[in-house]
Design an enzyme around this catalytic site. Structure first.
Site, PDB file in Angstrom:
ATOM      1  N   MET A 167       0.837  -1.197   0.000  1.00  0.00           N
ATOM      2  CA  MET A 167       0.000   0.000   0.000  1.00  0.00           C
ATOM      3  C   MET A 167       0.877   1.255   0.000  1.00  0.00           C
ATOM      4  O   MET A 167       0.392   2.354   0.281  1.00  0.00           O
ATOM      5  CB  MET A 167      -0.938  -0.001   1.205  1.00  0.00           C
ATOM      6  CG  MET A 167      -1.995  -1.092   1.136  1.00  0.00           C
ATOM      7  SD  MET A 167      -3.484  -0.753   2.130  1.00  0.00           S
ATOM      8  CE  MET A 167      -2.783  -0.624   3.767  1.00  0.00           C
ATOM      9  N   HIS A 214       9.523  -3.467   3.586  1.00  0.00           N
ATOM     10  CA  HIS A 214       9.083  -3.651   2.203  1.00  0.00           C
ATOM     11  C   HIS A 214      10.273  -3.926   1.286  1.00  0.00           C
ATOM     12  O   HIS A 214      10.202  -4.778   0.385  1.00  0.00           O
ATOM     13  CB  HIS A 214       8.360  -2.396   1.692  1.00  0.00           C
ATOM     14  CG  HIS A 214       7.071  -2.091   2.377  1.00  0.00           C
ATOM     15  ND1 HIS A 214       6.915  -1.003   3.197  1.00  0.00           N
ATOM     16  CD2 HIS A 214       5.874  -2.723   2.345  1.00  0.00           C
ATOM     17  CE1 HIS A 214       5.666  -0.975   3.645  1.00  0.00           C
ATOM     18  NE2 HIS A 214       5.021  -2.007   3.147  1.00  0.00           N
ATOM     19  N   ASP A 222       2.337  -9.829   9.193  1.00  0.00           N
ATOM     20  CA  ASP A 222       0.900 -10.073   9.225  1.00  0.00           C
ATOM     21  C   ASP A 222       0.685 -11.554   8.938  1.00  0.00           C
ATOM     22  O   ASP A 222       0.395 -11.967   7.814  1.00  0.00           O
ATOM     23  CB  ASP A 222       0.176  -9.205   8.194  1.00  0.00           C
ATOM     24  CG  ASP A 222      -1.334  -9.187   8.425  1.00  0.00           C
ATOM     25  OD1 ASP A 222      -1.851 -10.181   8.977  1.00  0.00           O
ATOM     26  OD2 ASP A 222      -1.980  -8.199   8.066  1.00  0.00           O
ATOM     27  N   GLN A 272      -2.752 -12.669   7.581  1.00  0.00           N
ATOM     28  CA  GLN A 272      -2.884 -12.375   6.156  1.00  0.00           C
ATOM     29  C   GLN A 272      -2.139 -13.397   5.315  1.00  0.00           C
ATOM     30  O   GLN A 272      -2.660 -13.911   4.316  1.00  0.00           O
ATOM     31  CB  GLN A 272      -2.347 -10.975   5.854  1.00  0.00           C
ATOM     32  CG  GLN A 272      -2.287 -10.643   4.375  1.00  0.00           C
ATOM     33  CD  GLN A 272      -1.731  -9.254   4.121  1.00  0.00           C
ATOM     34  OE1 GLN A 272      -2.481  -8.288   4.115  1.00  0.00           O
ATOM     35  NE2 GLN A 272      -0.417  -9.145   3.922  1.00  0.00           N
ATOM     36  N   SER A 300       6.672  -1.060  10.422  1.00  0.00           N
ATOM     37  CA  SER A 300       5.311  -0.853   9.937  1.00  0.00           C
ATOM     38  C   SER A 300       5.153   0.596   9.514  1.00  0.00           C
ATOM     39  O   SER A 300       5.705   1.505  10.153  1.00  0.00           O
ATOM     40  CB  SER A 300       4.298  -1.174  11.039  1.00  0.00           C
ATOM     41  OG  SER A 300       2.990  -0.767  10.665  1.00  0.00           O
ATOM     42  N   SER A 301       4.376   0.817   8.465  1.00  0.00           N
ATOM     43  CA  SER A 301       4.077   2.190   8.054  1.00  0.00           C
ATOM     44  C   SER A 301       3.356   2.948   9.159  1.00  0.00           C
ATOM     45  O   SER A 301       3.470   4.177   9.265  1.00  0.00           O
ATOM     46  CB  SER A 301       3.220   2.183   6.789  1.00  0.00           C
ATOM     47  OG  SER A 301       3.931   1.609   5.708  1.00  0.00           O
TER      48      SER A 301
END
Length: 278
Positions: free
Chosen positions: A26, A33, A147, A150, A182-183
């Site tokens: 996202m 990432h 996650d 997920q 984490s963002s």
């Protein structure tokens, strides 16, 4: 590196791209990432990274509108990592009907753990990931273990629906003090950021106890929850689950995962630790 906004253009590129690895995101990219991207490069000739803030996986009152959108900064980072394509569609491109009429419905696991606090979240995740898989037609896709729920749902979806793609799990990226990258960490105040690593420390204590033979999971869960609450956290859950399917863990399981979600101020943090038991 190309930045592609349209599905037709991406499909045209795909025809001559060889073996492709895919990293769905996202945006608002951090080192976690980029670790996914580096792993993806090991498995393919070209890497595609998608950047799309997916409305379907945000619940009412969640942070969809304020979620950081930093496409140019993200593209600069990805170009430095040797990514071939950034796929950055707008909502009208990915959801031309506006209202998605067909959705991918995960099993009951979608309503447990994080799903109990974010109704519809994993339906939104499964739907957008399916769409992206169909568009990119990658050979492999990398997902972070941070996650864990997920990851489990996506792997189950790929298996059950016979999707022609390999899912590669990637270990959680962490700051030097153990906080999972984490963002949403940027939402933390200075004091909250100093407190945030406590979540990982509590899970680490549980992991050490379990590896040492303690299978009284309920007691361990309750103690970690109490310790976090005493430090000012609002705990959604701390649970020990079977690592393969996220069912409730039992004594005798050889591979478990401790999963947790808790709020520090207004920021919800998740983390987990896998434990292999001799």
């Amino acid at each position: 590196m190309q930045i592609i906004h349209g599905i037709a253009q991406l499909r045209e590129w795909r025809k001559t791209a060889g073996r492709v690895a895919f990293v769905p995101t996202m945006g608002n990219l951090h080192e976690g990432h980029l670790a996914l991207v580096r792993e993806a490069k090991r498995h393919a000739d070209a890497v595609v990274v998608s950047i799309f803030v997916n409305r379907l996986q945000f619940g009412q009152g969640e942070d969809f509108d304020k979620y950081p959108r930093t496409l140019q900064q993200d593209a600069d980072k990805l170009e430095g990592e040797g990514v071939a394509v950034v796929f950055a569609p707008d909502e009208k491109e990915l959801y031309p009907r506006v209202q998605q009429q067909y959705n991918v419905e995960p099993p009951h696991l979608q309503n447990e753990l994080c799903g109990a606090y974010r109704p519809g979240h994993f339906r939104g995740v499964a739907t957008v990931v399916t769409k992206l898989f169909n568009i990119v037609e990658a050979d492999v896709a990398c997902f972070g273990k941070k996650d864990y729920q997920q990851l489990t749902i996506i792997q189950g979806m790929v298996d059950d629906l016979n999707m022609n793609i390999q899912i590669i799990p990637v270990d959680t990226g962490r700051a030097a003090d153990g906080l999972a990258l984490s963002s949403r960490n940027q939402y933390l105040s200075e004091a909250e950021r100093a407190e945030a690593p406590r979540l990982y420390r509590e899970l680490s204590k549980m992991a050490k106890a379990i590896a040492g033979g303690n299978v009284n999971y309920a007691e361990l869960e309750n103690q970690a929850t109490a310790n976090l609450q005493e430090a000012g956290w609002q705990v959604d859950y701390v649970e020990v689950r079977h690592a393969g399917n996220l069912q409730v863990a039992h004594a005798g399981d050889k591979h478990v995962v401790i999963v947790a979600a808790a709020r520090l101020g207004s920021t919800r943090l998740i983390d987990n630790i896998e434990v292999f038991i001799d």
